[in-house]
Design a protein around this motif. Structure first.
Motif, PDB file in Angstrom:
ATOM      1  N   PRO A 129      69.289  69.686  46.117  1.00 20.87           N
ATOM      2  CA  PRO A 129      69.059  70.022  47.521  1.00 20.87           C
ATOM      3  C   PRO A 129      70.339  70.449  48.228  1.00 20.87           C
ATOM      4  N   GLY A 130      71.428  70.598  47.485  1.00 19.92           N
ATOM      5  CA  GLY A 130      72.709  70.950  48.081  1.00 19.92           C
ATOM      6  C   GLY A 130      72.784  72.411  48.474  1.00 19.92           C
ATOM      7  N   PRO A 131      73.929  72.818  49.017  1.00 22.59           N
ATOM      8  CA  PRO A 131      74.119  74.215  49.428  1.00 22.59           C
ATOM      9  C   PRO A 131      74.316  75.132  48.221  1.00 22.59           C
ATOM     10  N   VAL A 132      74.013  76.403  48.407  1.00 28.19           N
ATOM     11  CA  VAL A 132      74.178  77.378  47.327  1.00 28.19           C
ATOM     12  C   VAL A 132      75.620  77.873  47.208  1.00 28.19           C
ATOM     13  N   TRP A 133      76.382  77.782  48.299  1.00 27.23           N
ATOM     14  CA  TRP A 133      77.735  78.317  48.323  1.00 27.23           C
ATOM     15  C   TRP A 133      78.607  77.579  47.316  1.00 27.23           C
ATOM     16  N   GLY A 134      79.229  78.345  46.417  1.00 19.64           N
ATOM     17  CA  GLY A 134      80.140  77.770  45.447  1.00 19.64           C
ATOM     18  C   GLY A 134      79.447  77.000  44.334  1.00 19.64           C
ATOM     19  N   ASN A 135      78.153  77.169  44.176  1.00 19.81           N
ATOM     20  CA  ASN A 135      77.410  76.432  43.170  1.00 19.81           C
ATOM     21  C   ASN A 135      77.233  77.277  41.918  1.00 19.81           C
ATOM     22  N   GLY A 136      77.964  76.943  40.865  1.00 23.60           N
ATOM     23  CA  GLY A 136      77.800  77.621  39.588  1.00 23.60           C
ATOM     24  C   GLY A 136      78.253  79.065  39.603  1.00 23.60           C
ATOM     25  N   THR A 137      77.805  79.780  38.602  1.00 24.21           N
ATOM     26  CA  THR A 137      78.167  81.186  38.415  1.00 24.21           C
ATOM     27  C   THR A 137      76.963  82.063  38.716  1.00 24.21           C
ATOM     28  N   ALA A 138      77.195  83.114  39.490  1.00 24.17           N
ATOM     29  CA  ALA A 138      76.108  84.028  39.848  1.00 24.17           C
ATOM     30  C   ALA A 138      75.476  84.624  38.596  1.00 24.17           C
ATOM     31  N   LEU A 139      74.166  84.784  38.644  1.00 20.57           N
ATOM     32  CA  LEU A 139      73.399  85.425  37.578  1.00 20.57           C
ATOM     33  C   LEU A 139      72.859  86.737  38.145  1.00 20.57           C
ATOM     34  N   PRO A 140      73.498  87.859  37.815  1.00 23.16           N
ATOM     35  CA  PRO A 140      73.068  89.138  38.400  1.00 23.16           C
ATOM     36  C   PRO A 140      71.612  89.464  38.058  1.00 23.16           C
ATOM     37  N   TYR A 141      70.947  90.150  38.979  1.00 24.91           N
ATOM     38  CA  TYR A 141      69.586  90.613  38.753  1.00 24.91           C
ATOM     39  C   TYR A 141      69.576  91.625  37.615  1.00 24.91           C
ATOM     40  N   GLY A 142      68.486  91.638  36.855  1.00 28.75           N
ATOM     41  CA  GLY A 142      68.250  92.731  35.929  1.00 28.75           C
ATOM     42  C   GLY A 142      67.942  93.990  36.725  1.00 28.75           C
ATOM     43  N   GLU A 143      68.130  95.121  36.112  1.00 29.01           N
ATOM     44  CA  GLU A 143      67.972  96.406  36.811  1.00 29.01           C
ATOM     45  C   GLU A 143      66.592  96.563  37.445  1.00 29.01           C
ATOM     46  N   ASP A 144      65.529  96.255  36.696  1.00 25.11           N
ATOM     47  CA  ASP A 144      64.169  96.415  37.218  1.00 25.11           C
ATOM     48  C   ASP A 144      63.875  95.421  38.333  1.00 25.11           C
ATOM     49  N   ALA A 145      64.272  94.165  38.136  1.00 25.22           N
ATOM     50  CA  ALA A 145      64.041  93.138  39.160  1.00 25.22           C
ATOM     51  C   ALA A 145      64.791  93.477  40.442  1.00 25.22           C
ATOM     52  N   LEU A 146      66.023  93.969  40.303  1.00 23.87           N
ATOM     53  CA  LEU A 146      66.811  94.356  41.470  1.00 23.87           C
ATOM     54  C   LEU A 146      66.138  95.496  42.224  1.00 23.87           C
ATOM     55  N   ALA A 147      65.726  96.525  41.503  1.00 25.35           N
ATOM     56  CA  ALA A 147      65.083  97.680  42.140  1.00 25.35           C
ATOM     57  C   ALA A 147      63.803  97.259  42.857  1.00 25.35           C
ATOM     58  N   SER A 148      63.008  96.399  42.230  1.00 25.13           N
ATOM     59  CA  SER A 148      61.760  95.946  42.824  1.00 25.13           C
ATOM     60  C   SER A 148      62.008  95.116  44.090  1.00 25.13           C
ATOM     61  N   LEU A 149      62.960  94.193  44.024  1.00 18.81           N
ATOM     62  CA  LEU A 149      63.257  93.360  45.186  1.00 18.81           C
ATOM     63  C   LEU A 149      63.817  94.193  46.334  1.00 18.81           C
ATOM     64  N   LEU A 150      64.745  95.110  46.029  1.00 20.61           N
ATOM     65  CA  LEU A 150      65.298  95.971  47.077  1.00 20.61           C
ATOM     66  C   LEU A 150      64.200  96.783  47.754  1.00 20.61           C
ATOM     67  N   GLN A 151      63.275  97.321  46.963  1.00 21.56           N
ATOM     68  CA  GLN A 151      62.199  98.123  47.544  1.00 21.56           C
ATOM     69  C   GLN A 151      61.290  97.258  48.408  1.00 21.56           C
ATOM     70  N   GLY A 152      60.963  96.051  47.938  1.00 19.49           N
ATOM     71  CA  GLY A 152      60.134  95.149  48.731  1.00 19.49           C
ATOM     72  C   GLY A 152      60.787  94.786  50.046  1.00 19.49           C
TER      73      GLY A 152
END
Length: 137
Positions: free
Chosen positions: A108-131
């Protein structure tokens, strides 16, 4: 619309993808698939705090945060939306809107500074951006 002297902080530019430009803010998507996470950056040079904006700009900022929150919520089922304007590392004024789910990588903690970012896959990124773009008009 750009504002004289405004430039996006290089760290934000590196970590995000542009979604849309609203009247005051650029809406950016943090490129971290662990957390659906928007960042709103008012296109005003030299701003570090919300109180640095004019009263009208403060009102506009919260209107745009609300729009971004609604757009993000339309993309998924969240238990909570977290909002924050920390600026401890990136001093440029920006507001985070993060969709949270019980059991996510930082819950339940904050997201800032938590672990290493996991970049979106190309298709998931395109779909989310369009939505998000569709939701934000």
């Amino acid at each position: 619309m750009s504002h004289a002297g405004f430039a996006l902080d290089p760290r934000l530019a590196n970590d995000t993808r542009h979604v849309v430009s609203l009247e005051l803010c650029d809406v950016l998507l943090m490129n971290d698939a662990r957390f659906p996470w928007l960042v709103l950056v008012p296109r005003r040079a030299g701003m570090a705090e919300i109180c640095d904006l004019s009263p009208d700009e403060q009102t506009m900022l919260w209107r745009e945060v609300t729009l971004a929150s609604q757009a993000l919520r339309a993309q998924g089922d969240f238990d909570k939306l977290n909002l924050g304007a920390l600026g401890n590392i990136v001093r440029q004024l920006h507001v985070h809107v993060v969709g949270r789910r019980e059991g996510d990588a930082a819950w339940p903690g904050p997201v800032w500074g938590n672990g290493t970012a996991l970049p979106y896959g190309e298709d998931a990124l395109a779909s989310l951006l369009q939505g998000l773009r569709d939701a934000l008009g």
